[in-house]
Design a protein around this motif. Structure first.
Motif, PDB file in Angstrom:
ATOM      1  N   VAL A   1      34.491  42.680  31.748  1.00 57.30           N
ATOM      2  CA  VAL A   1      35.083  41.373  32.048  1.00 57.30           C
ATOM      3  C   VAL A   1      35.721  40.776  30.794  1.00 57.30           C
ATOM      4  O   VAL A   1      36.825  40.203  30.842  1.00 57.30           O
ATOM      5  CB  VAL A   1      34.023  40.423  32.635  1.00 57.30           C
ATOM      6  CG1 VAL A   1      34.570  39.012  32.772  1.00 57.30           C
ATOM      7  CG2 VAL A   1      33.543  40.945  33.986  1.00 57.30           C
ATOM      8  N   GLY A   2      35.023  40.904  29.661  1.00 61.36           N
ATOM      9  CA  GLY A   2      35.562  40.370  28.417  1.00 61.36           C
ATOM     10  C   GLY A   2      36.914  40.970  28.070  1.00 61.36           C
ATOM     11  O   GLY A   2      37.861  40.244  27.735  1.00 61.36           O
ATOM     12  N   ARG A   3      37.017  42.298  28.153  1.00 64.29           N
ATOM     13  CA  ARG A   3      38.292  42.945  27.826  1.00 64.29           C
ATOM     14  C   ARG A   3      39.385  42.566  28.830  1.00 64.29           C
ATOM     15  O   ARG A   3      40.551  42.379  28.459  1.00 64.29           O
ATOM     16  CB  ARG A   3      38.118  44.456  27.782  1.00 64.29           C
ATOM     17  CG  ARG A   3      39.402  45.232  27.453  1.00 64.29           C
ATOM     18  CD  ARG A   3      39.999  44.754  26.127  1.00 64.29           C
ATOM     19  NE  ARG A   3      41.360  45.218  25.928  1.00 64.29           N
ATOM     20  CZ  ARG A   3      41.697  46.215  25.101  1.00 64.29           C
ATOM     21  NH1 ARG A   3      40.766  46.840  24.387  1.00 64.29           N
ATOM     22  NH2 ARG A   3      42.958  46.571  24.955  1.00 64.29           N
ATOM     23  N   ALA A   4      39.023  42.420  30.094  1.00 60.25           N
ATOM     24  CA  ALA A   4      40.013  42.031  31.098  1.00 60.25           C
ATOM     25  C   ALA A   4      40.586  40.644  30.789  1.00 60.25           C
ATOM     26  O   ALA A   4      41.799  40.416  30.910  1.00 60.25           O
ATOM     27  CB  ALA A   4      39.386  42.045  32.489  1.00 60.25           C
ATOM     28  N   ILE A   5      39.722  39.713  30.366  1.00 59.67           N
ATOM     29  CA  ILE A   5      40.200  38.363  30.037  1.00 59.67           C
ATOM     30  C   ILE A   5      41.043  38.391  28.772  1.00 59.67           C
ATOM     31  O   ILE A   5      42.065  37.700  28.666  1.00 59.67           O
ATOM     32  CB  ILE A   5      39.013  37.398  29.889  1.00 59.67           C
ATOM     33  CG1 ILE A   5      38.267  37.253  31.220  1.00 59.67           C
ATOM     34  CG2 ILE A   5      39.481  36.029  29.409  1.00 59.67           C
ATOM     35  CD1 ILE A   5      37.011  36.416  31.142  1.00 59.67           C
ATOM     36  N   ILE A   6      40.645  39.204  27.800  1.00 64.66           N
ATOM     37  CA  ILE A   6      41.434  39.323  26.560  1.00 64.66           C
ATOM     38  C   ILE A   6      42.839  39.820  26.868  1.00 64.66           C
ATOM     39  O   ILE A   6      43.834  39.284  26.363  1.00 64.66           O
ATOM     40  CB  ILE A   6      40.735  40.282  25.575  1.00 64.66           C
ATOM     41  CG1 ILE A   6      39.438  39.669  25.065  1.00 64.66           C
ATOM     42  CG2 ILE A   6      41.651  40.615  24.396  1.00 64.66           C
ATOM     43  CD1 ILE A   6      38.548  40.644  24.317  1.00 64.66           C
ATOM     44  N   ASP A   7      42.949  40.844  27.699  1.00 69.00           N
ATOM     45  CA  ASP A   7      44.265  41.384  28.042  1.00 69.00           C
ATOM     46  C   ASP A   7      45.111  40.368  28.795  1.00 69.00           C
ATOM     47  O   ASP A   7      46.336  40.363  28.692  1.00 69.00           O
ATOM     48  CB  ASP A   7      44.106  42.653  28.883  1.00 69.00           C
ATOM     49  CG  ASP A   7      43.590  43.828  28.065  1.00 69.00           C
ATOM     50  OD1 ASP A   7      43.719  43.780  26.821  1.00 69.00           O
ATOM     51  OD2 ASP A   7      43.056  44.785  28.658  1.00 69.00           O
ATOM     52  N   ALA A   8      44.453  39.497  29.553  1.00 66.96           N
ATOM     53  CA  ALA A   8      45.191  38.523  30.358  1.00 66.96           C
ATOM     54  C   ALA A   8      45.584  37.285  29.567  1.00 66.96           C
ATOM     55  O   ALA A   8      46.709  36.785  29.702  1.00 66.96           O
ATOM     56  CB  ALA A   8      44.366  38.123  31.572  1.00 66.96           C
ATOM     57  N   THR A   9      44.660  36.780  28.736  1.00 65.68           N
ATOM     58  CA  THR A   9      44.912  35.480  28.092  1.00 65.68           C
ATOM     59  C   THR A   9      44.609  35.439  26.601  1.00 65.68           C
ATOM     60  O   THR A   9      44.914  34.440  25.953  1.00 65.68           O
ATOM     61  CB  THR A   9      44.078  34.379  28.779  1.00 65.68           C
ATOM     62  OG1 THR A   9      42.685  34.723  28.708  1.00 65.68           O
ATOM     63  CG2 THR A   9      44.465  34.213  30.238  1.00 65.68           C
ATOM     64  N   GLY A  10      43.975  36.458  26.039  1.00 61.22           N
ATOM     65  CA  GLY A  10      43.689  36.464  24.609  1.00 61.22           C
ATOM     66  C   GLY A  10      42.235  36.193  24.286  1.00 61.22           C
ATOM     67  O   GLY A  10      41.444  35.762  25.124  1.00 61.22           O
ATOM     68  N   ALA A  11      41.883  36.441  23.011  1.00 65.44           N
ATOM     69  CA  ALA A  11      40.498  36.323  22.564  1.00 65.44           C
ATOM     70  C   ALA A  11      39.991  34.890  22.612  1.00 65.44           C
ATOM     71  O   ALA A  11      38.845  34.636  22.985  1.00 65.44           O
ATOM     72  CB  ALA A  11      40.358  36.885  21.156  1.00 65.44           C
ATOM     73  N   ALA A  12      40.817  33.934  22.215  1.00 64.18           N
ATOM     74  CA  ALA A  12      40.374  32.541  22.195  1.00 64.18           C
ATOM     75  C   ALA A  12      39.995  32.058  23.594  1.00 64.18           C
ATOM     76  O   ALA A  12      38.966  31.400  23.785  1.00 64.18           O
ATOM     77  CB  ALA A  12      41.466  31.650  21.607  1.00 64.18           C
ATOM     78  N   ALA A  13      40.820  32.410  24.584  1.00 62.38           N
ATOM     79  CA  ALA A  13      40.514  32.018  25.965  1.00 62.38           C
ATOM     80  C   ALA A  13      39.253  32.715  26.453  1.00 62.38           C
ATOM     81  O   ALA A  13      38.430  32.115  27.162  1.00 62.38           O
ATOM     82  CB  ALA A  13      41.688  32.340  26.878  1.00 62.38           C
ATOM     83  N   ALA A  14      39.080  33.982  26.075  1.00 65.52           N
ATOM     84  CA  ALA A  14      37.867  34.706  26.477  1.00 65.52           C
ATOM     85  C   ALA A  14      36.624  34.036  25.910  1.00 65.52           C
ATOM     86  O   ALA A  14      35.610  33.884  26.609  1.00 65.52           O
ATOM     87  CB  ALA A  14      37.952  36.160  26.013  1.00 65.52           C
TER      88      ALA A  14
END
Length: 298
Positions: free
Chosen positions: A257-270
């Protein structure tokens, strides 16, 4: 020998359940696992300072494992450093030290590589976060008050990591190990806050003392799972096995889930999402049944 007939009122009284004892009523919340307990009970001092039942703490501890995978997915994707797995960081620093003696004199690499700096930052802040966890020893490591406060502190650390990662202005994904995406001072601070949150989570998970171990490093959990004598007993629930499986699966899902959010919106958003998840876990601890409540139900 004649016996007197039992009056109807006596028969009726004998069929009634025994009155609740004062001991059973001391635990103010979730004596019957109901979540509609009045606010007066939920926020009472007695409730906050009573211990949770480790055997009924499966869900928040599984959520801790999820957060391990989630947070580590952010740091590893950006700099190839695990904020929760300090074994690799320790070996990395050992290799950095050994590099000082590699090659002929005058041609040795004596520079302190940025990857080694990041690993050292992670280790030191992880230790600092773990030290904060010792506050729980004073309050009671299994009390709802400490489990809530400690998890709330984890959320604050994660929020600080999100803000510093965002303000750094750097990317979130490193393509090759020798070229990390994070290199400036603010990203070092972000790594520090992430590692501190993991250190605090680790000691809190350890103090609850369940099959989830520290909820941070699962190498021991893997070994104990494979050594479990009831590993292949499929016709009944085996807590020593099943909770370890839950921990492993939760960590895996957290990383995914973490990597999916990073790919979608970036580390800060994750990390912002991680902050919200930690807040939910903090409040979750308030609804975990206590030992007395669990005993009263059995």
């Amino acid at each position: 020998m004649s016996s007197e007939p039992i009056p109807p009122s006596a028969k009726e009284a004998a069929s009634l359940p025994p009155p609740a004892s004062s001991k059973a009523s001391n635990n103010t919340l979730l004596g019957n696992n109901q979540l509609w307990t009045s606010p007066l009970d939920l926020f009472s001092y007695r409730h906050w300072m009573s211990d949770v039942d480790p055997q009924q703490s499966t869900m928040p501890l599984a959520a801790f494992c999820f957060m391990t995978g989630f947070i580590d997915s952010v740091s590893f994707t950006a700099i190839f450093v695990w904020c929760g797995f300090q074994t690799g960081n320790s070996v990395q620093l050992a290799l950095a030290l050994a590099r000082l003696f590699s090659g002929p004199p005058g041609q040795r690499d004596t520079s302190f590589h940025i990857a080694d700096q990041q690993a050292l930052t992670s280790i030191l802040t992880f230790i600092a976060g773990s030290a904060i966890g010792r506050i729980g020893d004073k309050m009671g490591a299994k009390t709802r008050a400490w489990l809530f406060i400690g998890t709330f502190i984890q959320a604050l650390f994660t929020m600080a990591a999100a803000l510093t990662a965002w303000k750094s202005g750097q990317g979130s994904v490193a393509e090759v190990r020798g070229n990390p995406a994070w290199t400036n001072a603010l990203t070092f601070v972000s790594v520090g806050f992430m590692s501190a949150s993991m250190g605090l989570q680790g000691i809190m998970g350890k103090r609850v003392n369940t099959q989830f171990a520290t909820t941070v490093v699962l190498t021991t959990v893997w070994c104990e799972l494979m050594a479990d004598p009831k590993l292949f007993t499929f016709n009944k629930i085996v807590i020593s096995r099943d909770h370890k499986v839950i921990a492993i699966v939760a960590l895996f899902l957290g990383g995914f889930v973490g990597r999916a959010i990073i790919d979608a919106t970036g580390a800060a958003a994750a990390l912002g999402v991680g902050t919200g998840l930690r807040l939910l876990i903090a409040f979750w601890w308030l609804f975990v049944p206590g030992k007395q409540a669990a005993a009263g139900k059995s």
